[in-house]
Motif scaffolding. Structure first.
Motif, mmCIF file in Angstrom:
data_model
loop_
_atom_site.group_PDB
_atom_site.id
_atom_site.type_symbol
_atom_site.label_atom_id
_atom_site.label_comp_id
_atom_site.label_asym_id
_atom_site.label_seq_id
_atom_site.Cartn_x
_atom_site.Cartn_y
_atom_site.Cartn_z
ATOM 1 N N LEU A 111 0.830 -1.210 0.000
ATOM 2 C CA LEU A 111 0.000 0.000 0.000
ATOM 3 C C LEU A 111 0.865 1.261 0.000
ATOM 4 O O LEU A 111 0.526 2.266 -0.655
ATOM 5 C CB LEU A 111 -0.937 -0.016 1.213
ATOM 6 C CG LEU A 111 -2.119 -0.989 1.121
ATOM 7 C CD1 LEU A 111 -2.798 -1.146 2.477
ATOM 8 C CD2 LEU A 111 -3.126 -0.503 0.079
ATOM 9 N N HIS A 170 -0.928 4.635 -1.237
ATOM 10 C CA HIS A 170 -2.164 4.672 -0.445
ATOM 11 C C HIS A 170 -1.917 4.602 1.061
ATOM 12 O O HIS A 170 -2.870 4.549 1.841
ATOM 13 C CB HIS A 170 -3.077 3.513 -0.855
ATOM 14 C CG HIS A 170 -3.558 3.606 -2.265
ATOM 15 N ND1 HIS A 170 -4.351 4.635 -2.721
ATOM 16 C CD2 HIS A 170 -3.341 2.801 -3.338
ATOM 17 C CE1 HIS A 170 -4.615 4.456 -4.002
ATOM 18 N NE2 HIS A 170 -4.009 3.353 -4.411
ATOM 19 N N SER A 176 -6.455 9.333 -0.800
ATOM 20 C CA SER A 176 -5.900 8.684 -1.987
ATOM 21 C C SER A 176 -6.880 7.706 -2.624
ATOM 22 O O SER A 176 -6.625 7.203 -3.715
ATOM 23 C CB SER A 176 -4.616 7.919 -1.616
ATOM 24 O OG SER A 176 -4.917 6.706 -0.932
ATOM 25 N N TRP A 177 -8.002 7.439 -1.935
ATOM 26 C CA TRP A 177 -8.961 6.452 -2.423
ATOM 27 C C TRP A 177 -10.333 7.116 -2.594
ATOM 28 O O TRP A 177 -11.103 7.231 -1.640
ATOM 29 C CB TRP A 177 -9.043 5.265 -1.461
ATOM 30 C CG TRP A 177 -9.790 4.096 -2.033
ATOM 31 C CD1 TRP A 177 -10.991 3.606 -1.629
ATOM 32 C CD2 TRP A 177 -9.397 3.295 -3.146
ATOM 33 N NE1 TRP A 177 -11.371 2.547 -2.397
ATOM 34 C CE2 TRP A 177 -10.413 2.322 -3.343
ATOM 35 C CE3 TRP A 177 -8.299 3.302 -4.003
ATOM 36 C CZ2 TRP A 177 -10.353 1.383 -4.370
ATOM 37 C CZ3 TRP A 177 -8.234 2.351 -5.019
ATOM 38 C CH2 TRP A 177 -9.251 1.415 -5.192
ATOM 39 N N GLN A 237 -8.715 -0.604 1.861
ATOM 40 C CA GLN A 237 -7.317 -1.036 1.812
ATOM 41 C C GLN A 237 -7.131 -2.255 0.913
ATOM 42 O O GLN A 237 -6.096 -2.381 0.232
ATOM 43 C CB GLN A 237 -6.797 -1.314 3.234
ATOM 44 C CG GLN A 237 -7.466 -2.464 3.939
ATOM 45 C CD GLN A 237 -7.309 -2.412 5.450
ATOM 46 O OE1 GLN A 237 -6.875 -1.412 6.016
ATOM 47 N NE2 GLN A 237 -7.678 -3.499 6.114
ATOM 48 N N ALA A 262 -7.482 -0.984 -2.701
ATOM 49 C CA ALA A 262 -6.320 -0.147 -3.011
ATOM 50 C C ALA A 262 -5.067 -0.981 -3.239
ATOM 51 O O ALA A 262 -4.137 -0.543 -3.935
ATOM 52 C CB ALA A 262 -6.085 0.854 -1.879
#
Length: 469
Positions: free
Chosen positions: A130, A135, A152-153, A247, A250
């Motif tokens: 990640l 991320h 970032s997401w 998560q 990502a």
């Protein structure tokens, strides 16, 4: 194969379940954080997913159920300090209590039940990935924490139907080292005073995993890049499941195809919760009501409906189940036990409609009513009705003739010793009656009654039960 339709908590639509792999269904549901023993609210979720599994298996699917155990957590460490015991001793004791609750309520164990502490390498690898993808980032305050970068997401908030701009700060770590207050912890640096055994070495320093990361790493290990159903209690949808989804996606996983959340079990108008202090342990409840009736109580409401617990409602459900159990026992005495048979079409239609168990139970009760009308005549029609009733009870996991429940006369399960002792006294009573020594026969019956044993004489011999069960 069944055309099972399930409500998806992500899309808010009820659609047909189409597995990733034809003929196989993979399910991940979040298990217990073992800072304490399970309460009835926890076990409602276990019963819901056990019924789902039984129905899928009845339809011919091969089912894999993964339910993790969170055995490292802030609350577990706090309990260790409070009880002056190692944190892992607290976790293990409560994990054993969880297994006991599974068993007493007739839940099949998961296919796999991974512990968080056994999968730290996978978590560290996921964090590094990640960070590389942009991320996640190490904290800027030298704490050793690592955070997921929510900004970032762009899809963050989709599962819980929230706009990230309106969200409150994540409270799982202090804000000092965060770029954004909403960023959540993937890894928590070891704090001064925390036991060394509760931390692992990483490129960012010693520490332990964040709660959300644990489930993502374990789901990926056991179910792969994409699986069919992710579930748990509705209270987990945010932030836990929202963070898991972010998560995992990502990091490049497709993750869960659909999300299945059961509603809460309330006590006193509030969600049953250790933090609120309004819990009922499974071990205590099954002392008052047979365990099979407790399971029947937990499954009788639709899984997406709130249950407002009351002792009166539980007692009423126990009486209702006693009627079902009475029919099964009497019919089996007349025509033999046989085996659980096929379920009626109406029952299948209800189960395929987002596990509409209340409608399925209505079909069950109708069959029991018809079956009671056949007890006087017996015959093939009664045998077929018994098989059908047992088939429905088998799907729900409450067939009284199942080996799981045969000894459940007192709520905790009668021991073999009790069965032997009562059987011996009943043989003495039968001998006395055959010899027309009715005074002795009555005295044996009175002794059993004083000990809390009810005796019912039937055409096929006496049947006993513990009073109140």
């Amino acid at each position: 194969m069944t055309a099972l339709r399930l409500y998806d908590s992500a899309t808010r639509e009820t659609t047909e379940l189409v597995p990733v792999v034809p003929g196989r269904v993979s399910v991940y549901h979040c298990g217990l954080t073992v800072q304490g023993p399970p309460h009835l609210g926890h076990i409602r979720k276990e019963v819901v997913f056990d019924v789902l599994r039984r129905w899928l298996e009845r339809a011919g699917y091969e089912v894999t159920i993964v339910a993790n155990v969170t055995d490292i957590d802030d609350k577990i460490l706090a309990k260790g300090v409070e009880q002056d015991r190692p944190w892992y001793a607290v976790a293990y004791e409560n994990e054993r209590a969880l297994h006991a609750a599974y068993e007493v309520l007739g839940c099949q164990p998961p296919s796999y039940e991974p512990r968080a502490t056994g999968h730290v390498p996978e978590m560290i690898e996921m964090i590094a990935d990640l960070i590389e993808r942009g991320h996640a980032y190490p904290a800027t305050d030298d704490s050793g924490d690592v955070y997921f970068d929510v900004r970032s997401w762009p899809e963050y908030g989709a599962l819980s139907n929230q706009d990230a701009r309106d969200m409150q700060p994540a409270e799982d770590a202090p804000p000092a080292g965060k770029r954004d207050p909403r960023d959540f912890a993937l890894w928590k640096g070891r704090k001064e005073g925390e036991p060394l055994t509760a931390s692992w070495p990483t490129p960012w320093g010693r520490g332990r995993p964040g709660w959300h990361l644990e489930c993502s790493a374990m789901a990926a290990k056991y179910l792969g890049n994409e699986f069919d159903i992710h579930g748990g209690g509705l209270d987990l949808r945010f932030p836990h499941h929202e963070n898991e989804l972010a998560q995992s996606r990502a990091s490049g996983q497709r993750f869960a195809r659909r999300w299945m959340h059961n509603a809460m079990l309330n006590l006193g108008g509030k969600k049953m919760s250790k933090s609120v202090g309004n819990t009922l342990s499974v071990a205590e409840v099954v002392k008052r009501v047979p365990a099979v009736a407790v399971r029947y109580y937990l499954l009788s409401a639709h899984y997406r409906s709130v249950i407002d617990y009351s002792e009166e409602a539980l007692a009423e459900t126990a009486v209702a189940f006693e009627r079902i159990e009475g029919f099964v026992t009497r019919a089996a005495e007349l025509v033999g036990e046989g085996a659980p048979g096929d379920v009626p079409d109406e029952f299948a239609e209800a189960m395929n409609d987002d596990l509409a168990v209340p409608a399925a139970v209505a079909v069950l009760n109708g069959a029991v009513t018809r079956g009671n009308g056949l007890l006087a005549t017996g015959g093939e029609e009664l045998r077929e009705t018994l098989a059908q009733v047992r088939g429905m009870l088998d799907v729900l996991g409450v067939d009284p003739l199942s080996p799981v429940w045969r000894g459940d006369r007192s709520g905790q399960g009668a021991t073999a010793a009790l069965d032997t002792l009562v059987g011996t006294l009943l043989e003495q009573r039968a001998t006395a009656r055959a010899e027309k020594d009715f005074a002795t026969a009555d005295r044996v019956r009175d002794q059993l009654s004083a000990a809390g044993i009810d005796i019912e004489d039937t055409p096929h011999g006496p049947r006993w039960s513990v009073k109140g069960s």
